[in-house]
Every structure is written in structure tokens, then in C-alpha cells.
Design a protein around this motif. Structure first.
Motif, mmCIF file in Angstrom:
data_model
loop_
_atom_site.group_PDB
_atom_site.id
_atom_site.type_symbol
_atom_site.label_atom_id
_atom_site.label_comp_id
_atom_site.label_asym_id
_atom_site.label_seq_id
_atom_site.Cartn_x
_atom_site.Cartn_y
_atom_site.Cartn_z
ATOM 1 N N LEU A 2 0.811 -1.206 0.000
ATOM 2 C CA LEU A 2 0.000 0.000 0.000
ATOM 3 C C LEU A 2 0.853 1.268 0.000
ATOM 4 O O LEU A 2 0.469 2.281 -0.587
ATOM 5 C CB LEU A 2 -0.934 0.006 1.215
ATOM 6 C CG LEU A 2 -2.009 -1.080 1.230
ATOM 7 C CD1 LEU A 2 -2.784 -1.042 2.537
ATOM 8 C CD2 LEU A 2 -2.962 -0.918 0.049
ATOM 9 N N ARG A 3 2.007 1.223 0.636
ATOM 10 C CA ARG A 3 2.848 2.413 0.723
ATOM 11 C C ARG A 3 3.644 2.643 -0.563
ATOM 12 O O ARG A 3 4.048 3.770 -0.834
ATOM 13 C CB ARG A 3 3.810 2.300 1.915
ATOM 14 C CG ARG A 3 3.132 2.387 3.276
ATOM 15 C CD ARG A 3 4.168 2.607 4.366
ATOM 16 N NE ARG A 3 3.588 2.602 5.686
ATOM 17 C CZ ARG A 3 2.937 3.635 6.237
ATOM 18 N NH1 ARG A 3 2.780 4.743 5.548
ATOM 19 N NH2 ARG A 3 2.448 3.547 7.467
ATOM 20 N N ALA A 66 -4.393 -2.953 7.342
ATOM 21 C CA ALA A 66 -3.287 -2.267 6.673
ATOM 22 C C ALA A 66 -3.723 -0.920 6.111
ATOM 23 O O ALA A 66 -2.987 0.076 6.195
ATOM 24 C CB ALA A 66 -2.735 -3.152 5.557
ATOM 25 N N VAL A 70 -2.016 2.682 7.180
ATOM 26 C CA VAL A 70 -1.422 3.580 6.191
ATOM 27 C C VAL A 70 -2.047 4.965 6.259
ATOM 28 O O VAL A 70 -1.359 5.979 6.120
ATOM 29 C CB VAL A 70 -1.573 2.976 4.777
ATOM 30 C CG1 VAL A 70 -1.223 4.009 3.710
ATOM 31 C CG2 VAL A 70 -0.684 1.763 4.632
ATOM 32 N N GLU A 71 -3.350 5.029 6.501
ATOM 33 C CA GLU A 71 -4.030 6.326 6.460
ATOM 34 C C GLU A 71 -4.076 7.038 7.810
ATOM 35 O O GLU A 71 -3.984 8.273 7.866
ATOM 36 C CB GLU A 71 -5.457 6.149 5.935
ATOM 37 C CG GLU A 71 -6.186 7.476 5.720
ATOM 38 C CD GLU A 71 -7.478 7.319 4.949
ATOM 39 O OE1 GLU A 71 -8.133 8.338 4.687
ATOM 40 O OE2 GLU A 71 -7.841 6.169 4.597
ATOM 41 N N ASP A 95 5.109 -0.386 11.491
ATOM 42 C CA ASP A 95 3.748 -0.673 11.032
ATOM 43 C C ASP A 95 3.191 -1.998 11.545
ATOM 44 O O ASP A 95 1.977 -2.148 11.682
ATOM 45 C CB ASP A 95 3.711 -0.681 9.495
ATOM 46 C CG ASP A 95 3.771 0.723 8.918
ATOM 47 O OD1 ASP A 95 3.659 1.675 9.689
ATOM 48 O OD2 ASP A 95 3.935 0.850 7.691
ATOM 49 N N ASP A 185 -3.379 7.090 -4.009
ATOM 50 C CA ASP A 185 -3.996 7.283 -2.691
ATOM 51 C C ASP A 185 -5.444 7.774 -2.769
ATOM 52 O O ASP A 185 -6.019 8.146 -1.743
ATOM 53 C CB ASP A 185 -3.171 8.250 -1.834
ATOM 54 C CG ASP A 185 -1.781 7.714 -1.549
ATOM 55 O OD1 ASP A 185 -1.623 6.480 -1.478
ATOM 56 O OD2 ASP A 185 -0.847 8.524 -1.396
#
Length: 258
Positions: A2-3, A66, A70-71, A95, A185
């Protein structure tokens, strides 16, 4: 994932067998390899992202956690908490740490957040098409296999790709449903994903569209300014003529009196 991945398309799947996954990935790889690489600057070899595109099965619950991390996760805030585990090197705030999980487990989710928009789509078994770059051409090629749209992303013909029409591949594709995507994003629904894939000319085409929009806006502003200046000029000229006629009239009256 995701990153570091700028473009992810999400599909619901109904437990495809291993042989069905293999057939789907085979046909997907075939159409992606047919996409010409983007234009590169002189002296620089263009990067072909087709071999890097992956179709992965995800664990929905893990994906949900996840996405929240991330957010919403703030490692700096977790580092100041007294409940965060520590070692001689400092607080454990990566994380995958317990601090990260505890921080987002009961977090308030804003209704306008990306997670709130995509959460209703992540129901049941989920697979993700992961692209290492935002390439409308590769998105269009992938959709022609995974989620064909007649007239926009037509499925390969039997003559061109007989393996696509193989019963095993068709059974697998019938168990896949495009539900949305995460691009730079931002969350896109199915229609938004189709719009991205439909951009003609890839990223160059997208840039051309933006230039056209900006030029159109510039022309509109110029016309508005010109219109205002013309109106002002006409008003001043009209007033000038009125003053001249008034001045002539006064001169005539004075001569008559004499």
C-alpha cells in the motif's frame, strides 16, 4: 504494498481453483506484454512495467487493518505513549508493531476518508491487481481480460487469444468482479477505474487533456477580460460623443443669443 504501489485494482473472487488462477494470469500476462512501452527521454531506455504487474489474493481482514494503518497511524504520537513497548533502542512503533494495531483498532473513521470510501467494497474474498506505475494503457489491457467492456475494453478475439476462450479460463474470469481501485492514494469506483483505463495515449494523453482544460480556461478568462475592456471602451466612447454633441449644442445656443 500500500505504501509503495500507486495503482491497485480490487476484485471480489469466488474461490478460483489453482488451475483457473493460472489460466487467468497467463492471459493477463499475454495482453500486458503486448502493450508498447511508454516514450522515454532521448538516451534513456523506456521502462517496461508489464513483467512487474501482479494479480494477488489478499486476506480481507489484514487488508482492512493495513489500510487503516497507512491512512491513520501516527508513529510519532505512538512513540510518546506510555503504553508503547520499548527496547534499549527506543519505542517499537513500526507498522507491524502492537502499538500500530492498538492505535488504529478503535480509531474514529472520518466519513470523507479514503478508508471509509473503500471499506464497503472490501467484502468477501479479495484479489488485487498491483501495478508499479500509473499506466492507463496497462490498465486498459488488464481490464480487457479481467473485466471486459464492449466498445471500451473489448475482450480478446478467439483468433488472437484462443486460451482466453478456454473453458477453464472463462470459468475463472466469471468468478472475478471488479469493485474499485486505489490510484495515487485516491479511491475510484468501477466507473472511475474505467475512466482511467480509457485515457487515450496513456500519461501523455492525460497531460494533453489537462493542457486542453487549462488552455480552455485561459481562453475563457481572456474572452471575459476582452469583453469587459470592450464594454468599458464603448461606454467611454459613447460618453465622449455625448460630451462633444453637448458642447456643440452649447456653442450654437451662444451664437444664436449673440
Amino acid at each position: 504494498m500500500l505504501r509503495t504501489t500507486p495503482l491497485i485494482l480490487f476484485f471480489q473472487h469466488s474461490n478460483l481453483t489453482a488451475i483457473e488462477w493460472a489460466a487467468v494470469r497467463r492471459e493477463l500476462k499475454k495482453v500486458l506484454l503486448e502493450v508498447p512501452p511508454p516514450n522515454a527521454a532521448p538516451g534513456i531506455k523506456p521502462l517496461d512495467i508489464a513483467p512487474l504487474v501482479q494479480l494477488q489474493v489478499l486476506r480481507t481482514n489484514m487488508l482492512s487493518v493495513a489500510l487503516k494503518i497507512v491512512e491513520f497511524y501516527n508513529p510519532e504520537a505512538a512513540a510518546t505513549s506510555a503504553n508503547t513497548a520499548r527496547t534499549s533502542r527506543g519505542p517499537i512503533i513500526h507498522d507491524l508493531s502492537e502499538a500500530a494495531y492498538e492505535a488504529i483498532k478503535d480509531a474514529d473513521i472520518p466519513t470523507d476518508s479514503s478508508f471509509a470510501q473503500i471499506e464497503p467494497l472490501l467484502v468477501g474474498p479479495i484479489a488485487a491487481l498491483v501495478l508499479p506505475a500509473v499506466s492507463p494503457a496497462h490498465v486498459a489491457a488488464a481490464l480487457s481480460v479481467l473485466a471486459p467492456v464492449p466498445g471500451q475494453f473489448p475482450a480478446p478475439t478467439r483468433k488472437r487469444s484462443p486460451g482466453f476462450h478456454d473453458p477453464i479460463c472463462q470459468n475463472g474470469l466469471s468468478k472475478l468482479l471488479l469493485v474499485g481501485g486505489r490510484i495515487e492514494d485516491k479511491i475510484f469506483d468501477k466507473a472511475g477505474v474505467n475512466w482511467v483505463g480509457g485515457i487515450q495515449g496513456g500519461m501523455d494523453g492525460l497531460r494533453a487533456q489537462l493542457v486542453g482544460i487549462l488552455q480552455g480556461a485561459g481562453l475563457g478568462i481572456t474572452s471575459a477580460l476582452e469583453g469587459g475592456s470592450k464594454n468599458l471602451w464603448l461606454a467611454l466612447e459613447g460618453r465622449k460623443i455625448q460630451l462633444k454633441e453637448g458642447s456643440k449644442g452649447d456653442d450654437g445656443e451662444q451664437k444664436g443669443e449673440q
